[in-house]
Design a protein around this motif. Sequence first.
Motif, PDB file in Angstrom:
ATOM      1  N   GLN A  73       0.827  -1.211   0.000  1.00  0.00           N
ATOM      2  CA  GLN A  73       0.000   0.000   0.000  1.00  0.00           C
ATOM      3  C   GLN A  73       0.864   1.265   0.000  1.00  0.00           C
ATOM      4  O   GLN A  73       0.387   2.341  -0.347  1.00  0.00           O
ATOM      5  N   ILE A  74       2.132   1.115   0.379  1.00  0.00           N
ATOM      6  CA  ILE A  74       3.028   2.258   0.531  1.00  0.00           C
ATOM      7  C   ILE A  74       3.918   2.452  -0.685  1.00  0.00           C
ATOM      8  O   ILE A  74       4.225   3.588  -1.079  1.00  0.00           O
ATOM      9  N   ALA A  75       4.344   1.353  -1.289  1.00  0.00           N
ATOM     10  CA  ALA A  75       5.331   1.410  -2.371  1.00  0.00           C
ATOM     11  C   ALA A  75       4.757   0.871  -3.670  1.00  0.00           C
ATOM     12  O   ALA A  75       4.047  -0.140  -3.680  1.00  0.00           O
ATOM     13  N   ASP A  76       5.057   1.539  -4.769  1.00  0.00           N
ATOM     14  CA  ASP A  76       4.708   1.089  -6.114  1.00  0.00           C
ATOM     15  C   ASP A  76       5.939   0.460  -6.765  1.00  0.00           C
ATOM     16  O   ASP A  76       7.064   0.569  -6.267  1.00  0.00           O
ATOM     17  N   SER A  77       5.733  -0.162  -7.918  1.00  0.00           N
ATOM     18  CA  SER A  77       6.820  -0.800  -8.659  1.00  0.00           C
ATOM     19  C   SER A  77       6.935  -0.190 -10.053  1.00  0.00           C
ATOM     20  O   SER A  77       6.006   0.470 -10.530  1.00  0.00           O
ATOM     21  N   LEU A  78       8.057  -0.432 -10.697  1.00  0.00           N
ATOM     22  CA  LEU A  78       8.247   0.096 -12.052  1.00  0.00           C
ATOM     23  C   LEU A  78       7.206  -0.456 -13.014  1.00  0.00           C
ATOM     24  O   LEU A  78       6.698   0.260 -13.887  1.00  0.00           O
ATOM     25  N   LEU A  79       6.879  -1.753 -12.864  1.00  0.00           N
ATOM     26  CA  LEU A  79       5.937  -2.426 -13.747  1.00  0.00           C
ATOM     27  C   LEU A  79       4.899  -3.157 -12.904  1.00  0.00           C
ATOM     28  O   LEU A  79       5.060  -3.305 -11.692  1.00  0.00           O
ATOM     29  N   ASP A  80       3.851  -3.629 -13.552  1.00  0.00           N
ATOM     30  CA  ASP A  80       2.817  -4.405 -12.872  1.00  0.00           C
ATOM     31  C   ASP A  80       2.533  -5.640 -13.718  1.00  0.00           C
ATOM     32  O   ASP A  80       2.859  -5.683 -14.910  1.00  0.00           O
ATOM     33  N   GLN A  81       1.936  -6.660 -13.093  1.00  0.00           N
ATOM     34  CA  GLN A  81       1.655  -7.902 -13.803  1.00  0.00           C
ATOM     35  C   GLN A  81       0.217  -8.325 -13.558  1.00  0.00           C
ATOM     36  O   GLN A  81      -0.248  -8.371 -12.410  1.00  0.00           O
ATOM     37  N   ASP A  82      -0.482  -8.616 -14.640  1.00  0.00           N
ATOM     38  CA  ASP A  82      -1.869  -9.066 -14.551  1.00  0.00           C
ATOM     39  C   ASP A  82      -1.890 -10.446 -13.895  1.00  0.00           C
ATOM     40  O   ASP A  82      -1.268 -11.391 -14.400  1.00  0.00           O
ATOM     41  N   PRO A  83      -2.587 -10.611 -12.766  1.00  0.00           N
ATOM     42  CA  PRO A  83      -2.574 -11.900 -12.088  1.00  0.00           C
ATOM     43  C   PRO A  83      -3.314 -12.993 -12.843  1.00  0.00           C
ATOM     44  O   PRO A  83      -3.111 -14.180 -12.561  1.00  0.00           O
ATOM     45  N   ASP A  84      -4.162 -12.613 -13.804  1.00  0.00           N
ATOM     46  CA  ASP A  84      -4.923 -13.612 -14.557  1.00  0.00           C
ATOM     47  C   ASP A  84      -4.212 -14.048 -15.831  1.00  0.00           C
ATOM     48  O   ASP A  84      -4.211 -15.231 -16.181  1.00  0.00           O
ATOM     49  N   THR A  85      -3.586 -13.114 -16.528  1.00  0.00           N
ATOM     50  CA  THR A  85      -2.970 -13.431 -17.816  1.00  0.00           C
ATOM     51  C   THR A  85      -1.449 -13.487 -17.771  1.00  0.00           C
ATOM     52  O   THR A  85      -0.828 -14.035 -18.672  1.00  0.00           O
ATOM     53  N   ALA A 288      -4.199 -19.015  -4.820  1.00  0.00           N
ATOM     54  CA  ALA A 288      -3.040 -19.881  -4.617  1.00  0.00           C
ATOM     55  C   ALA A 288      -1.749 -19.097  -4.861  1.00  0.00           C
ATOM     56  O   ALA A 288      -1.662 -18.303  -5.800  1.00  0.00           O
ATOM     57  N   ASN A 289      -0.785 -19.321  -4.003  1.00  0.00           N
ATOM     58  CA  ASN A 289       0.507 -18.673  -4.193  1.00  0.00           C
ATOM     59  C   ASN A 289       1.246 -19.299  -5.365  1.00  0.00           C
ATOM     60  O   ASN A 289       1.334 -20.530  -5.452  1.00  0.00           O
ATOM     61  N   PRO A 290       1.812 -18.489  -6.257  1.00  0.00           N
ATOM     62  CA  PRO A 290       2.729 -19.045  -7.246  1.00  0.00           C
ATOM     63  C   PRO A 290       4.088 -19.297  -6.596  1.00  0.00           C
ATOM     64  O   PRO A 290       4.372 -18.793  -5.505  1.00  0.00           O
ATOM     65  N   GLY A 291       4.923 -20.074  -7.269  1.00  0.00           N
ATOM     66  CA  GLY A 291       6.268 -20.330  -6.764  1.00  0.00           C
ATOM     67  C   GLY A 291       6.417 -21.737  -6.237  1.00  0.00           C
ATOM     68  O   GLY A 291       5.860 -22.695  -6.790  1.00  0.00           O
ATOM     69  N   VAL A 292       7.163 -21.892  -5.168  1.00  0.00           N
ATOM     70  CA  VAL A 292       7.420 -23.199  -4.557  1.00  0.00           C
ATOM     71  C   VAL A 292       6.374 -23.428  -3.470  1.00  0.00           C
ATOM     72  O   VAL A 292       6.176 -22.572  -2.613  1.00  0.00           O
ATOM     73  N   PRO A 293       5.677 -24.569  -3.495  1.00  0.00           N
ATOM     74  CA  PRO A 293       4.640 -24.822  -2.481  1.00  0.00           C
ATOM     75  C   PRO A 293       5.250 -25.018  -1.099  1.00  0.00           C
ATOM     76  O   PRO A 293       6.472 -25.129  -0.944  1.00  0.00           O
ATOM     77  N   GLY A 516     -13.746  -4.354  -3.167  1.00  0.00           N
ATOM     78  CA  GLY A 516     -12.612  -3.851  -3.926  1.00  0.00           C
ATOM     79  C   GLY A 516     -11.252  -4.340  -3.473  1.00  0.00           C
ATOM     80  O   GLY A 516     -10.225  -3.777  -3.861  1.00  0.00           O
ATOM     81  N   ILE A 517     -11.198  -5.386  -2.664  1.00  0.00           N
ATOM     82  CA  ILE A 517      -9.915  -5.982  -2.282  1.00  0.00           C
ATOM     83  C   ILE A 517      -9.482  -6.913  -3.411  1.00  0.00           C
ATOM     84  O   ILE A 517     -10.248  -7.785  -3.834  1.00  0.00           O
ATOM     85  N   THR A 518      -8.271  -6.742  -3.899  1.00  0.00           N
ATOM     86  CA  THR A 518      -7.794  -7.557  -5.022  1.00  0.00           C
ATOM     87  C   THR A 518      -6.390  -8.094  -4.739  1.00  0.00           C
ATOM     88  O   THR A 518      -5.648  -7.541  -3.912  1.00  0.00           O
ATOM     89  N   PHE A 519      -6.044  -9.161  -5.443  1.00  0.00           N
ATOM     90  CA  PHE A 519      -4.716  -9.760  -5.346  1.00  0.00           C
ATOM     91  C   PHE A 519      -3.824  -9.273  -6.479  1.00  0.00           C
ATOM     92  O   PHE A 519      -4.299  -9.034  -7.595  1.00  0.00           O
ATOM     93  N   ASP A 520      -2.517  -9.188  -6.193  1.00  0.00           N
ATOM     94  CA  ASP A 520      -1.574  -8.991  -7.284  1.00  0.00           C
ATOM     95  C   ASP A 520      -1.120 -10.359  -7.780  1.00  0.00           C
ATOM     96  O   ASP A 520      -1.621 -11.405  -7.328  1.00  0.00           O
ATOM     97  N   SER A 521      -0.171 -10.388  -8.716  1.00  0.00           N
ATOM     98  CA  SER A 521       0.220 -11.655  -9.335  1.00  0.00           C
ATOM     99  C   SER A 521       0.943 -12.580  -8.363  1.00  0.00           C
ATOM    100  O   SER A 521       1.042 -13.780  -8.607  1.00  0.00           O
ATOM    101  N   ALA A 522       1.446 -12.036  -7.259  1.00  0.00           N
ATOM    102  CA  ALA A 522       2.131 -12.852  -6.254  1.00  0.00           C
ATOM    103  C   ALA A 522       1.223 -13.153  -5.061  1.00  0.00           C
ATOM    104  O   ALA A 522       1.701 -13.551  -4.001  1.00  0.00           O
ATOM    105  N   SER A 523      -0.082 -12.952  -5.238  1.00  0.00           N
ATOM    106  CA  SER A 523      -1.084 -13.233  -4.208  1.00  0.00           C
ATOM    107  C   SER A 523      -0.964 -12.317  -2.994  1.00  0.00           C
ATOM    108  O   SER A 523      -1.346 -12.680  -1.883  1.00  0.00           O
ATOM    109  N   ARG A 524      -0.445 -11.111  -3.192  1.00  0.00           N
ATOM    110  CA  ARG A 524      -0.446 -10.081  -2.158  1.00  0.00           C
ATOM    111  C   ARG A 524      -1.600  -9.124  -2.448  1.00  0.00           C
ATOM    112  O   ARG A 524      -2.071  -9.023  -3.575  1.00  0.00           O
ATOM    113  N   LEU A 525      -2.030  -8.384  -1.449  1.00  0.00           N
ATOM    114  CA  LEU A 525      -3.262  -7.607  -1.574  1.00  0.00           C
ATOM    115  C   LEU A 525      -3.029  -6.162  -1.995  1.00  0.00           C
ATOM    116  O   LEU A 525      -2.111  -5.496  -1.505  1.00  0.00           O
ATOM    117  N   HIS A 526      -3.903  -5.682  -2.899  1.00  0.00           N
ATOM    118  CA  HIS A 526      -4.032  -4.265  -3.216  1.00  0.00           C
ATOM    119  C   HIS A 526      -5.281  -3.739  -2.514  1.00  0.00           C
ATOM    120  O   HIS A 526      -6.367  -4.308  -2.647  1.00  0.00           O
TER     121      HIS A 526
END
Length: 535
Positions: A73-85, A288-293, A516-526
């Motif tokens: 909620q405090i920091a933005d990133s250079l790019l963003d990634q669609d969690p669905d596509t 579901a979290n992406p990455g290593v289970p 309006g709570i949504t996930f980013d591509s790494a399953s963290r909340l916006h």
Amino acid sequence: MTHPRPRAARRIALPALAGLAVLTLAGCAGGAEPAAAPDADLAQEIVFALKEDPTCLDPQQTSVTTSLIVGRQIADSLLDQDPDTGEIVPWLASDWEASDDLTSYSFTLRDGVTFSDGTALTSDVVAANLDAIVGLGASASLAGGYLAGYTGTEIADEKTFTVTFSAPNVQFQQGATTMSLGILSAETVAAPAEARCQSVVGTGPFVLESYVPNSAVELVGRDGYDWASELREHEGDAYLDAISFPIIAEPSVRTGGLESGEYDVIQDVPYVDEARFGTDAYRLYAKANPGVPNSLVLNTTRGPLADEAVRQAISKALDREQINLLAGSLSGSAPTSVLTSSTPGYTDLGDVLAYDLDAAQELLEDAGWTLGDDGIYEKAGQPLTLTVTAFYAQDVLEAAQIQLREAGIDLQLKMVSAGDFFGAIASGDYDAVGAALTRTDPDALRTLLSSASSSRWGIVEDAELEALLQEQAQTADPDARQELVDDIQRIVAERAYVIPTLETVQLHASRAGVEGITFDSASRLHLYDTQVVSR
């Protein structure tokens, strides 16, 4: 204890010049369908109960989900990634381009972006961020993994720069969408690592007002924010004026507080309570979290885990479907690879990870282990005992412990704090660690296992695997890289360097009056689009 709601709306205003710069963008910042404006008669404030102390609020230094929920909620990133596509889109950078050999990435920053302290986002500040991450070393191990081979940032002008690497770095582009490479103010990145954990300044839609460890984090909305990613649902300021994050470690207190109305949102709903909050009075947020289970990640240089037959027996003795049922997850599933099924590049290795108790015991007996009177295998007078160090998912580890006991393997649990967990990793003093690693790229396995990784958890001496891990990180062609990733997953599963137990699902809940709570591509909340629609 009752946790009061945030005080009356108190946004942090930008200095006048910065506000003018932002206003010039209002007509051209496109991409998102505007969401309905919040009800002016309702206080746009929420209480969001966290499950643990964030410990460190600096997104460049932490990989703990709780910390990243606040930090996003405090920091933005250079790019963003669609969690669905999986599509990567602009955010703080309006344009970017990778060189053909993936040794450099050129960026152009959006106009008018400022930090909450009023300073401007410039090429110099981005360079200072990347340089600081490298300088943090092991304190920023996950972020540092995205910068493998970093040689510097070449600045063309105030808004354009090129990030360079000594070798192809295929994971950097996706890394630039993550919290780990979130951009912080020049003053923040110049501060000592410990100070950064307590106070960070970013370009995000919320500002840190206070953080009292083991008590609460308080954020307030920022006036003049107008550079949200096109993946968000509206433009301009966040809808919420304030967010209070009380730290409530006991799950029953969080769930009870949501039912009583003390909390608007709670983190980490216990899987056994999932059905309880599946009514119209609540909203569940599951991804579901992406990455290593969730896995046992092994130190193969210690004791019986140096023996491949022992590692394979442990893997075959785990009934992952049963673990998923015991964990009570309606949204989760049993892992079928050393990457989760939601990770790009995932390969189904269900055959390798299939439960087979007889085969597990046969492996041990062929390797010279005999079953002792206490039901535990032994060899040369030594019992087949190993200890797993972890700081969460104790229920999953207890289920694994029971199953391994039935197979004649003694798994001891060492539950520690997050700080002690990462301290153990830094020292290498463990048989195995129990954890998951969230990343939206199969390069997570390199981060976890490569001898060249500053943040590796699995201690493995395997030249063939190491060569494949490095090659995939430098391979630009998607098909060629997928072949390498397929080979890596099979080697890791067959040689049992990582033994999956459960695919982690982030499961949170709110009352129905919060939307309006949504996930980013790494399953963290916006929480930028979040608003109160009823009390």
